[in-house]
Scaffold this motif. Structure first.
Motif, PDB file in Angstrom:
ATOM      1  N   VAL A  11       0.847  -1.203   0.000  1.00 46.27           N
ATOM      2  CA  VAL A  11       0.000   0.000   0.000  1.00 46.27           C
ATOM      3  C   VAL A  11       0.883   1.255   0.000  1.00 46.27           C
ATOM      4  N   LEU A  12       1.842   1.305   0.879  1.00 47.48           N
ATOM      5  CA  LEU A  12       2.814   2.406   0.910  1.00 47.48           C
ATOM      6  C   LEU A  12       4.167   1.969   0.357  1.00 47.48           C
ATOM      7  N   ALA A  13       4.539   0.737   0.685  1.00 46.50           N
ATOM      8  CA  ALA A  13       5.847   0.193   0.305  1.00 46.50           C
ATOM      9  C   ALA A  13       5.662  -0.800  -0.844  1.00 46.50           C
ATOM     10  N   ASP A  14       6.409  -0.596  -1.913  1.00 46.52           N
ATOM     11  CA  ASP A  14       6.265  -1.412  -3.118  1.00 46.52           C
ATOM     12  C   ASP A  14       7.090  -2.696  -2.997  1.00 46.52           C
ATOM     13  N   VAL A  15       6.556  -3.651  -2.215  1.00 46.79           N
ATOM     14  CA  VAL A  15       7.281  -4.906  -2.009  1.00 46.79           C
ATOM     15  C   VAL A  15       7.365  -5.730  -3.290  1.00 46.79           C
ATOM     16  N   LEU A  63       8.980   3.337  -2.507  1.00 44.39           N
ATOM     17  CA  LEU A  63       7.630   3.863  -2.236  1.00 44.39           C
ATOM     18  C   LEU A  63       6.674   3.531  -3.381  1.00 44.39           C
ATOM     19  N   ILE A  64       5.422   3.318  -3.033  1.00 50.54           N
ATOM     20  CA  ILE A  64       4.387   3.244  -4.063  1.00 50.54           C
ATOM     21  C   ILE A  64       4.070   4.689  -4.455  1.00 50.54           C
ATOM     22  N   PRO A  65       4.055   4.981  -5.757  1.00 50.51           N
ATOM     23  CA  PRO A  65       3.842   6.360  -6.207  1.00 50.51           C
ATOM     24  C   PRO A  65       2.590   7.003  -5.612  1.00 50.51           C
ATOM     25  N   GLY A  66       2.784   8.236  -5.148  1.00 51.85           N
ATOM     26  CA  GLY A  66       1.685   9.039  -4.644  1.00 51.85           C
ATOM     27  C   GLY A  66       1.388   8.866  -3.167  1.00 51.85           C
ATOM     28  N   GLY A  67       1.819   7.766  -2.561  1.00 58.73           N
ATOM     29  CA  GLY A  67       1.483   7.492  -1.169  1.00 58.73           C
ATOM     30  C   GLY A  67       1.983   8.542  -0.199  1.00 58.73           C
ATOM     31  N   ASN A 164      -4.043   8.326  -6.043  1.00 61.69           N
ATOM     32  CA  ASN A 164      -4.899   9.406  -6.554  1.00 61.69           C
ATOM     33  C   ASN A 164      -6.366   9.089  -6.360  1.00 61.69           C
ATOM     34  N   GLU A 165      -6.737   7.819  -6.528  1.00 61.45           N
ATOM     35  CA  GLU A 165      -8.136   7.425  -6.295  1.00 61.45           C
ATOM     36  C   GLU A 165      -8.506   7.605  -4.820  1.00 61.45           C
TER      37      GLU A 165
END
Length: 172
Positions: A11-15, A63-67, A164-165
Motif C-alpha cells: 500500500v505504501l511500500a512497493d514490495v 515507495l508506491i507512487p503518490g502514497g 490518486n483514487e
C-alpha cells in the motif's frame, strides 16, 4: 477527527518491485507484475521467504507512487495510523520503523502500529491489500489493488487502484 489505518507493504511500500529487483539480481530474469495477476506472493516469488528474511529488505523498499504525498494531505484532515503485521518477520520491526521515519517524518511513533493480527484495529477506515485484514475490520474498507488480489471481487470492500483514487474519495 476520523481515523485511518493504512497498511505498509503493498500500500505504501512497493514490495512487489523490491522482490522483482531481488529476483533479477539473483537470476538475471526480469519478472513482470502483470504475469503475477491472481497468484499469491508465495506463488509469484519462489524465494519470498528468503528475501523477506534478508537484512535490509524492508528498509530499502521503494515507495508506491503518490502514497507519501497523499498521506501527508490526509493527515491534515484525519488521524493516520500506519498498521503493519510486522511481527511475522522480526527483522522487519526496526527496518519498517526506520523506513517510516525516512519517508513519512510527519508520522510519529505513536501512529506506528506493528502487530501480528490486524483484527484488533479499531479505526474508522482501513486501507489494505489483503482480504484477511479487511474482512475482520468493522469500519469502511478500501482494497488497494495488487497483483495477488486483482482478479478477486472486492466484495464489501471498495477497490482503489492507486493513491490518486484514495485522494479523490477521501479528500474530494
Amino acid at each position: 477527527m476520523k481515523t485511518i489505518a493504512i497498511d505498509m507493504d503493498g500500500v505504501l511500500a512497493d514490495v512487489y518491485q523490491q522482490l522483482i529487483d531481488m529476483h533479477y539480481s539473483e537470476s538475471g530474469i526480469t519478472l513482470k507484475s502483470s504475469d503475477m495477476v491472481g497468484m499469491t506472493e508465495a506463488e509469484a516469488f519462489p524465494h519470498l521467504l528468503k528475501h523477506v528474511h534478508t537484512k535490509g529488505f524492508f528498509e530499502t523498499v521503494p515507495l508506491i507512487p503518490g502514497g507519501q504525498e497523499v498521506v501527508a494531505e490526509l493527515s491534515k484532515q484525519y488521524k493516520i495510523f500506519i498498521v503493519s503485521a510486522a511481527t511475522e518477520f522480526p527483522l522487519s520491526l526496526t527496518e519498517k520503523h526506520n523506513w517510516l521515519n525516512k519517508h513519512f517524518p510527519f508520522i510519529s511513533w505513536q501512529q506506528m502500529v506493528f502487530c501480528g493480527s490486524k483484527e484488533i484495529i479499531k479505526t474508522d477506515i482501513m486501507i489494505d491489500d489483503h482480504f484477511k485484514n479487511l474482512d475482520v475490520f468493522d469500519g469502511k474498507t478500501f482494497l488497494f489493488t495488487q497483483p495477488h488480489n486483482e482478479k478477486s471481487s472486492p466484495g464489501k470492500h471498495e477497490r482503489v487502484n492507486n493513491w490518486n483514487e484514495i485522494k479523490k474519495i477521501l479528500l474530494g
